[in-house]
Design a protein around this motif. Sequence first.
Motif, PDB file in Angstrom:
ATOM      1  N   ASP A  10       1.369   3.102  -3.981  1.00  0.00           N
ATOM      2  CA  ASP A  10       2.731   3.403  -3.527  1.00  0.00           C
ATOM      3  C   ASP A  10       3.404   2.085  -3.158  1.00  0.00           C
ATOM      4  OD1 ASP A  10       2.377   6.361  -3.409  1.00  0.00           O
ATOM      5  OD2 ASP A  10       1.009   5.884  -1.752  1.00  0.00           O
ATOM      6  N   ASP A  11       4.726   2.058  -3.286  1.00  0.00           N
ATOM      7  CA  ASP A  11       5.492   0.872  -2.906  1.00  0.00           C
ATOM      8  C   ASP A  11       6.265   1.207  -1.626  1.00  0.00           C
ATOM      9  OD1 ASP A  11       7.099  -1.307  -2.612  1.00  0.00           O
ATOM     10  OD2 ASP A  11       7.769  -1.373  -4.703  1.00  0.00           O
ATOM     11  N   TRP A  12       5.868   0.576  -0.524  1.00  0.00           N
ATOM     12  CA  TRP A  12       6.439   0.945   0.776  1.00  0.00           C
ATOM     13  C   TRP A  12       7.688   0.164   1.135  1.00  0.00           C
ATOM     14  CZ3 TRP A  12       4.739   5.504   2.136  1.00  0.00           C
ATOM     15  CH2 TRP A  12       3.508   5.915   1.617  1.00  0.00           C
ATOM     16  N   PHE A  33       3.896   3.395  -9.650  1.00  0.00           N
ATOM     17  CA  PHE A  33       3.691   3.907  -8.290  1.00  0.00           C
ATOM     18  C   PHE A  33       3.928   5.411  -8.243  1.00  0.00           C
ATOM     19  CE2 PHE A  33       4.941  -0.562  -7.828  1.00  0.00           C
ATOM     20  CZ  PHE A  33       3.925  -1.028  -7.008  1.00  0.00           C
ATOM     21  N   ARG A  35       4.842   6.867  -5.283  1.00  0.00           N
ATOM     22  CA  ARG A  35       5.929   7.058  -4.310  1.00  0.00           C
ATOM     23  C   ARG A  35       6.475   5.686  -3.938  1.00  0.00           C
ATOM     24  NH1 ARG A  35       1.858  10.486  -0.472  1.00  0.00           N
ATOM     25  NH2 ARG A  35       0.696   8.560  -0.839  1.00  0.00           N
ATOM     26  N   ALA A  36       7.706   5.695  -3.416  1.00  0.00           N
ATOM     27  CA  ALA A  36       8.234   4.445  -2.864  1.00  0.00           C
ATOM     28  C   ALA A  36       9.190   4.763  -1.738  1.00  0.00           C
ATOM     29  CB  ALA A  36       8.959   3.635  -3.933  1.00  0.00           C
ATOM     30  N   PHE A  69       7.047  10.808  -9.989  1.00  0.00           N
ATOM     31  CA  PHE A  69       7.386   9.844  -8.948  1.00  0.00           C
ATOM     32  C   PHE A  69       8.184  10.512  -7.829  1.00  0.00           C
ATOM     33  CE2 PHE A  69      10.518   6.870  -7.162  1.00  0.00           C
ATOM     34  CZ  PHE A  69       9.662   5.926  -6.626  1.00  0.00           C
ATOM     35  N   SER A 293      -2.963   1.289  -2.064  1.00  0.00           N
ATOM     36  CA  SER A 293      -3.019   2.743  -2.275  1.00  0.00           C
ATOM     37  C   SER A 293      -3.386   3.556  -1.042  1.00  0.00           C
ATOM     38  CB  SER A 293      -4.027   3.062  -3.384  1.00  0.00           C
ATOM     39  OG  SER A 293      -3.862   2.199  -4.485  1.00  0.00           O
ATOM     40  N   ALA A 297      -0.073   4.924   2.954  1.00  0.00           N
ATOM     41  CA  ALA A 297      -0.076   6.393   3.051  1.00  0.00           C
ATOM     42  C   ALA A 297      -0.598   6.829   4.413  1.00  0.00           C
ATOM     43  CB  ALA A 297      -0.921   6.987   1.930  1.00  0.00           C
ATOM     44  N   ASN A 305      -2.806   9.305  -2.630  1.00  0.00           N
ATOM     45  CA  ASN A 305      -2.665   9.792  -3.995  1.00  0.00           C
ATOM     46  C   ASN A 305      -4.038  10.075  -4.601  1.00  0.00           C
ATOM     47  OD1 ASN A 305       0.168   9.442  -3.956  1.00  0.00           O
ATOM     48  ND2 ASN A 305      -0.137   7.242  -4.286  1.00  0.00           N
TER      49      ASN A 305
END
Length: 344
Positions: A10-12, A33, A35-36, A69, A293, A297, A305
Amino acid sequence: MQQLILTRPDDWHLHLRDGTMMQSVLPDTARRFARAIVMPNLRPPVTGTEQALAYRARILAALPAGSKFEPLMTLYLTGNTTPQEIQRASQSGAIHAVKLYPAGATTNSDAGVTDIRKAYAALEEMQRCGMPLLVHGEVTDPAVDVFDREAVFIERVMIPLLRDLPQLRVVFEHITTRDAVQFVLSAPAHIAATITAHHLLYNRNAMFAGGLRPHHYCLPVLKREAHREALGRAAISGNPKFFLGSDSAPHEQRLKESACGCAGIYTAHAAIELYAEAFEQLNALDKLEGFASFHGADYYRLPRNTGKITLRKESWQVPVSQPFGEHRLVPLRAGENVGWKIVD
Ligand code: DOR
Ligand code: ZN
């Protein structure tokens, strides 16, 4: 190691922009990714729940067919953000954080916070409901050297803020200094940080290599080598306080290659590949999955994920530019090579 299989990351911390520009860059992120966290510094900024939900719907509508996504939305904090707005955002289920831009600190930050105390009612509600505050940690005082703005922010804003709101969950975004690493390490567990690939891979010399390099200019600006090394140690430490936030920030080519070029480095076209390079340089590819990853999260209290991505150790050349709405943008490493490649 020739191949790397990771839980889908994920890209935070991500800038997607809007309209046709967003449509051009979104597939780069959605390919890599799950989610972001989507930054709210649009023009006008995303200050309310309704706006954030409408922006989310535009992103979902622009996704490539079949993409799963998930954009995680944020609100843009102002001196007028009310506790009621925070409650609405929290209850929406789609808004995961609130972003603090000190007014004037960076791109589209004019509507940001001039005095943090003006935002205290909203921050108290965030503390109560557990909504993270994402901080662009730089002072804007013109008397402060641009390379010192993050360190001075810790003293002038971060420490008083955490003293006044000791349970507020804070992500110190895109940290660039040893000072910020130290600060996060010494703070309680609910204080975390994101680190970009470009701050792991480059020091400030990259802005001046043979001439002025606008595509290496971002905010917070790249720092000296000792700071880059401290970021690397933090990223590979396995400490769950540190996680991936690309801060990929696309701008039109002509707005960067100008007498007053704007801040932002586009990395979404090779984001996880660039992190793989950085971790490989540090002999720590085994630490990439936690950083990319898991840690984010867990911090955001979202499920990890379950899907996977595969990276192959294979050099490929980045195009000199790519479409950006009706314009072009110049991605990081344009015309040069990246050492890892994502395989579908
Ligand atoms: O370099 C940056 N670009 N830093 C920021 O804080 C904002 C971003 C943007 O939106 O272009
Ligand atoms: Zn950003």
